[in-house]
Design a protein around this motif. Structure first.
Motif, PDB file in Angstrom:
ATOM      1  N   PHE A  97       1.771   7.597   7.518  1.00  0.00           N
ATOM      2  CA  PHE A  97       2.188   8.979   7.298  1.00  0.00           C
ATOM      3  C   PHE A  97       3.581   8.970   6.676  1.00  0.00           C
ATOM      4  CE2 PHE A  97      -1.002   9.326  10.562  1.00  0.00           C
ATOM      5  CZ  PHE A  97      -1.650  10.533  10.315  1.00  0.00           C
ATOM      6  N   PHE A  98       3.794   9.782   5.668  1.00  0.00           N
ATOM      7  CA  PHE A  98       5.089   9.855   5.001  1.00  0.00           C
ATOM      8  C   PHE A  98       5.858  11.085   5.479  1.00  0.00           C
ATOM      9  CE2 PHE A  98       2.538   7.208   2.282  1.00  0.00           C
ATOM     10  CZ  PHE A  98       3.427   6.258   1.814  1.00  0.00           C
ATOM     11  N   PHE A  99       7.190  10.892   5.677  1.00  0.00           N
ATOM     12  CA  PHE A  99       8.044  11.957   6.173  1.00  0.00           C
ATOM     13  C   PHE A  99       9.316  12.058   5.338  1.00  0.00           C
ATOM     14  CE2 PHE A  99       5.393  10.813   9.709  1.00  0.00           C
ATOM     15  CZ  PHE A  99       5.141  12.016  10.362  1.00  0.00           C
ATOM     16  N   CYS A 112       1.667   4.014  11.212  1.00  0.00           N
ATOM     17  CA  CYS A 112       3.001   3.739  10.688  1.00  0.00           C
ATOM     18  C   CYS A 112       3.598   5.021  10.136  1.00  0.00           C
ATOM     19  CB  CYS A 112       2.948   2.679   9.590  1.00  0.00           C
ATOM     20  SG  CYS A 112       2.585   1.015  10.172  1.00  0.00           S
ATOM     21  N   TYR A 113       4.897   5.198  10.379  1.00  0.00           N
ATOM     22  CA  TYR A 113       5.617   6.364   9.878  1.00  0.00           C
ATOM     23  C   TYR A 113       6.606   5.911   8.802  1.00  0.00           C
ATOM     24  CZ  TYR A 113       3.854   8.251  14.293  1.00  0.00           C
ATOM     25  OH  TYR A 113       3.053   8.623  15.352  1.00  0.00           O
ATOM     26  N   ALA A 114       6.355   6.294   7.564  1.00  0.00           N
ATOM     27  CA  ALA A 114       7.248   5.935   6.465  1.00  0.00           C
ATOM     28  C   ALA A 114       8.314   7.015   6.326  1.00  0.00           C
ATOM     29  CB  ALA A 114       6.459   5.792   5.167  1.00  0.00           C
ATOM     30  N   GLU A 129       4.636  -3.276   3.809  1.00  0.00           N
ATOM     31  CA  GLU A 129       4.594  -2.094   4.666  1.00  0.00           C
ATOM     32  C   GLU A 129       3.585  -1.073   4.141  1.00  0.00           C
ATOM     33  OE1 GLU A 129       8.452  -0.414   5.067  1.00  0.00           O
ATOM     34  OE2 GLU A 129       9.355  -2.223   5.919  1.00  0.00           O
ATOM     35  N   LEU A 130       3.386  -1.077   2.823  1.00  0.00           N
ATOM     36  CA  LEU A 130       2.479  -0.117   2.211  1.00  0.00           C
ATOM     37  C   LEU A 130       1.022  -0.548   2.300  1.00  0.00           C
ATOM     38  CD1 LEU A 130       2.049   2.448   0.505  1.00  0.00           C
ATOM     39  CD2 LEU A 130       2.514   1.077  -1.534  1.00  0.00           C
ATOM     40  N   TRP A 158      12.151   3.819  -1.423  1.00  0.00           N
ATOM     41  CA  TRP A 158      11.191   3.055  -0.620  1.00  0.00           C
ATOM     42  C   TRP A 158      10.179   2.330  -1.494  1.00  0.00           C
ATOM     43  CZ3 TRP A 158       5.949   3.074   0.873  1.00  0.00           C
ATOM     44  CH2 TRP A 158       5.655   2.424   2.073  1.00  0.00           C
ATOM     45  N   PHE A 159       9.814   2.892  -2.629  1.00  0.00           N
ATOM     46  CA  PHE A 159       8.825   2.285  -3.509  1.00  0.00           C
ATOM     47  C   PHE A 159       9.409   1.175  -4.382  1.00  0.00           C
ATOM     48  CE2 PHE A 159       6.893   6.541  -2.832  1.00  0.00           C
ATOM     49  CZ  PHE A 159       5.689   6.125  -2.297  1.00  0.00           C
ATOM     50  N   THR A 160      10.718   0.952  -4.307  1.00  0.00           N
ATOM     51  CA  THR A 160      11.363  -0.039  -5.176  1.00  0.00           C
ATOM     52  C   THR A 160      11.765  -1.305  -4.442  1.00  0.00           C
ATOM     53  OG1 THR A 160      13.650   0.732  -4.836  1.00  0.00           O
ATOM     54  CG2 THR A 160      12.314   1.891  -6.489  1.00  0.00           C
ATOM     55  N   ARG A 161      11.603  -1.332  -3.126  1.00  0.00           N
ATOM     56  CA  ARG A 161      12.111  -2.463  -2.348  1.00  0.00           C
ATOM     57  C   ARG A 161      11.048  -3.525  -2.139  1.00  0.00           C
ATOM     58  NH1 ARG A 161      17.052  -2.840  -2.825  1.00  0.00           N
ATOM     59  NH2 ARG A 161      17.280  -3.939  -0.850  1.00  0.00           N
ATOM     60  N   GLY A 162      11.481  -4.768  -2.056  1.00  0.00           N
ATOM     61  CA  GLY A 162      10.557  -5.887  -1.893  1.00  0.00           C
ATOM     62  C   GLY A 162       9.815  -5.869  -0.575  1.00  0.00           C
TER      63      GLY A 162
END
Length: 220
Positions: free
Chosen positions: A138-140, A96-98, A130-131, A121-125
């Motif tokens: 991988f984070f971009f 997965c590509y974040a 997804e996490l 991204w860390f605040t959404r339901g």
């Protein structure tokens, strides 16, 4: 399940009728913007879709799943099936590509921790599943510069989200964590629709039910 074929000149939607015969695929994880590419039409989010497809293609992934354009949301039955299947999609993905749209590559120096903490991204339901569901994330940045892997950023992500490393790095929380713990991970996360505060947790709690918008808080 629909997938985008990344090897086409333009990303091409491919329908897979039998999930047991689904080819290997990547997934784009992202926060929805104001004008996303949908199943019905192209909008300014197209550059994000193209960027994700190019990245997957470079890594030899022929297919990618992107929630904005791989689901026909005008069909209530297809939307219901997708919401009930999303956690499994993430779990079965190869990578997965974040995509962090508010993270700039020039912030990867001393200000990295602060900017990473502040990412929407860390605040959404919806991004909770997804996490924790996929094994490899991988984070971009917003210009597709790699920040790191979920594994290498685990300590920081745990500090941000409160999710223990055990569940960030592969253990399925639907089997090995308490209901109270999972609810704490979701606390404070936001969704556009009130009902999605419940529906975004269905995979995290191993619940399957037809979503019905208009219920408001009664969706819980």
């Amino acid at each position: 399940m629909r997938l985008l074929r990344t090897t086409s000149t333009d990303p091409e939607l491919v329908y897979v009728a039998n999930e047991n015969k689904t080819p290997k695929y990547a997934i784009l994880l992202h926060v929805w913007g104001d004008k996303e590419v949908t199943f019905q039409k192209d909008m300014k989010g197209w550059s994000k879709v193209v960027g994700a497809c190019k990245l997957a293609r470079r890594k030899d992934w022929e297919y990618i799943w992107i929630d904005t354009c791989c689901i026909d949301k005008s069909s209530s039955s297809e939307l219901s099936e997708a919401i009930n299947s999303m956690y499994r999609y993430y779990r079965k993905s190869k990578v997965c590509y974040a995509y962090l749209s508010d993270m700039q590559s020039d912030c990867l120096g001393q200000s990295f921790n602060l900017m990473f903490w502040m990412c929407k991204w860390f605040t959404r339901g919806w991004t909770l599943q997804e996490l924790i569901a996929p094994t490899r994330v991988f984070f971009f940045t917003n210009d597709w510069v790699k920040i790191g892997m979920k594994a290498s950023l685990q300590e920081t992500i745990t500090e941000i989200t409160g999710i223990p490393s055990l569940f960030l790095l592969g253990a399925d929380p639907t089997c090995h964590s308490s209901i109270a713990a999972r609810m704490s991970w979701a606390a404070g996360r936001e969704t556009t629709h009130v009902e999605d505060r419940a529906y975004s947790l269905m995979g995290v709690f191993g619940v399957h039910m037809p979503p019905l918008y208009g219920k408001g808080e009664h969706a819980f």
